[in-house]
Design a protein around this motif. Sequence first.
Motif, PDB file in Angstrom:
ATOM      1  N   ALA A  23       0.997  -1.314   0.137  1.00 40.93           N
ATOM      2  CA  ALA A  23      -0.017   0.091  -0.042  1.00 40.93           C
ATOM      3  C   ALA A  23       0.930   1.167  -0.251  1.00 40.93           C
ATOM      4  O   ALA A  23       0.563   2.280  -0.838  1.00 40.93           O
ATOM      5  N   ARG A  24       1.858   1.068   0.565  1.00 38.34           N
ATOM      6  CA  ARG A  24       2.858   2.388   0.570  1.00 38.34           C
ATOM      7  C   ARG A  24       3.353   2.586  -0.583  1.00 38.34           C
ATOM      8  O   ARG A  24       3.553   3.753  -1.007  1.00 38.34           O
ATOM      9  N   LYS A  25       3.885   1.620  -1.408  1.00 37.69           N
ATOM     10  CA  LYS A  25       4.455   1.791  -2.593  1.00 37.69           C
ATOM     11  C   LYS A  25       3.431   2.192  -3.527  1.00 37.69           C
ATOM     12  O   LYS A  25       3.884   3.121  -4.443  1.00 37.69           O
ATOM     13  N   LEU A  26       2.095   1.699  -3.329  1.00 39.79           N
ATOM     14  CA  LEU A  26       0.991   2.169  -4.419  1.00 39.79           C
ATOM     15  C   LEU A  26       0.895   3.809  -4.160  1.00 39.79           C
ATOM     16  O   LEU A  26       0.639   4.555  -4.956  1.00 39.79           O
ATOM     17  N   GLY A  27       0.906   4.216  -2.995  1.00 37.48           N
ATOM     18  CA  GLY A  27       0.870   5.694  -2.664  1.00 37.48           C
ATOM     19  C   GLY A  27       1.806   6.418  -3.044  1.00 37.48           C
ATOM     20  O   GLY A  27       1.941   7.563  -2.781  1.00 37.48           O
ATOM     21  N   ASP A  28       2.887   6.046  -3.063  1.00 37.65           N
ATOM     22  CA  ASP A  28       4.258   6.819  -3.341  1.00 37.65           C
ATOM     23  C   ASP A  28       4.371   7.559  -4.740  1.00 37.65           C
ATOM     24  O   ASP A  28       3.570   7.055  -5.507  1.00 37.65           O
ATOM     25  N   ALA A  29       4.931   8.797  -4.534  1.00 36.19           N
ATOM     26  CA  ALA A  29       4.735   9.537  -5.795  1.00 36.19           C
ATOM     27  C   ALA A  29       5.726   9.042  -6.856  1.00 36.19           C
ATOM     28  O   ALA A  29       5.588   9.393  -8.171  1.00 36.19           O
ATOM     29  N   ASP A  32       3.672   7.935 -10.060  1.00 36.78           N
ATOM     30  CA  ASP A  32       3.028   8.606 -10.474  1.00 36.78           C
ATOM     31  C   ASP A  32       2.695   8.548 -12.274  1.00 36.78           C
ATOM     32  O   ASP A  32       1.977   8.764 -12.724  1.00 36.78           O
TER      33      ASP A  32
END
Length: 523
Positions: A23-29, A32
């Motif tokens: 989840a952290r990786k998916l939310g990381d910029a 983008d």
Amino acid sequence: MEAHAIPEVKPFSRAAAGFAELARKLGDASLDAAHHGKVEELIWAEGLETLRLLYEDHMNMRALSMPQEPEVTGSDGKTRTHKRDMPRKQMSRFGTITIHHRKGFRARDADALSPFDAQLNMPSGLSSHGVRRRVAELASMSSFDTVGTELSKTTGASAGKRQLEETTHEVSLDFDAFYEAKQAEPVTASATLLVSSVDATGIAMRPEALREATRRAHEAQAAKPERWPKPKRAGDMRKNGMRMVAVSAVYEVEPYVRQAQDILRDLRPVRGVDETEPKKRRPKPQAKRVSASVIKPMETVVRENFDDMQRRDPAHEKRWVVLVDGAEHQLDLIETEAKRRSIAITIVIDFIHVAQYVWGAAKALVPDDEVRRREWVLEKLTLVLWGQSSTAAAAMRRSATMRRMAPSDRQAVDDCADYLLKYNAYLAYDAALRDGLPITSGVIEGACRHLCKDRLDITGARWGLDTAEAVLRLRALVSNGDIDDYFDFHEHLELERNHLSRYADAKPPTLVRSPGAKLRVVT
């Protein structure tokens, strides 16, 4: 001696940590600018590992459960009191897991028993039932090289070609038992015809999988010196290298009353009939069941077809019809089986097979005029459909005699006439059309193509006996729409074979979760 504390692990904590990291990786910029395909690959790879950890923790948590009694009794009458950890691996759809806390019960000179395995119906081999089913589904459609590739792509499991072939063979072993127990689907009340059909088609086999006579001929051919240069033909590569597959079909259908003109209208090469009249609705076969076997002799296949018909219609309230292509051996087996059972059946020879003979005679009699040839075929097929096969045979022979044709030139004419006279009793198409009986074997021809040719006749394929039989069974299950029911049945029998049969009274002990049991780190 210094004591060391063994750290305890909260169930599913590793999976929770893996999910949080994903989840952290998916939310990381940094993602983008990533294309959606890269995001999918990330979720698949790390998500699959998270699922593997969930499954592994679940299995280890359940492995801590213990029987209420301190001993376990096997079917051999021996009581097992010695308990110890017996770790085992399992290749699941999510990847390979290790069950560390699995308990086994032992006794002197006796096999170990694991009630945990019985409770979860663990397979005897490494692969889980889910992986085995996935292999079976893929093997029914594609080559084993493709099966291995697709298995790795669509699951976390992997296996070599030999393992895949063995798995396919193992999961197909309950095919006959399944269909002996399974009732055919209910049909409409108007489906008063019970139809059976058999046929045979060849597939290329490895030398050791050939029947004895064919194998000897194959070896003799291989030992014969060849003159050089000799052009190779496609048929040469398969000569004496084939084994016949016995294909069968049983279904129920509504009567479909027609006239000769209706049949001729459907024959594309034949013109000269009224095509403006709207076609009648053709009833579809109901509760169709097809199968194929490279191991069973045709005699067994015919008997099993009659068994299936008997299960469907024990009171013989329907009309039994058997469709064949005129193979004399098949006809003899069918008539013998019907006589043995004292059953009245109607045998019909496939009209398309008859039409092929008529076209062969037409090419000999009218070789140069296509229009006249089609008119001649239309005339003779009309006589056949009117139930006047002997008249058609006499007319074509008379035509050949009047033309003073040489014996070699009129061979196709004599072959056709001989065929019509020999099988005249099975060519009562006038009565068959009046009673609404099927007169073409499209169902069995389609089964030959779908079950055998589309999968087992792929370029370069040479089959072993067990593997070919397994693939034919799996394709039949898929074609019949029974694959889900079959695996339920198969896994139930696996439970009986692998587990229940090993315990006293076929009852493994019930497991209960120990209140103080905790997962521990294992390195």
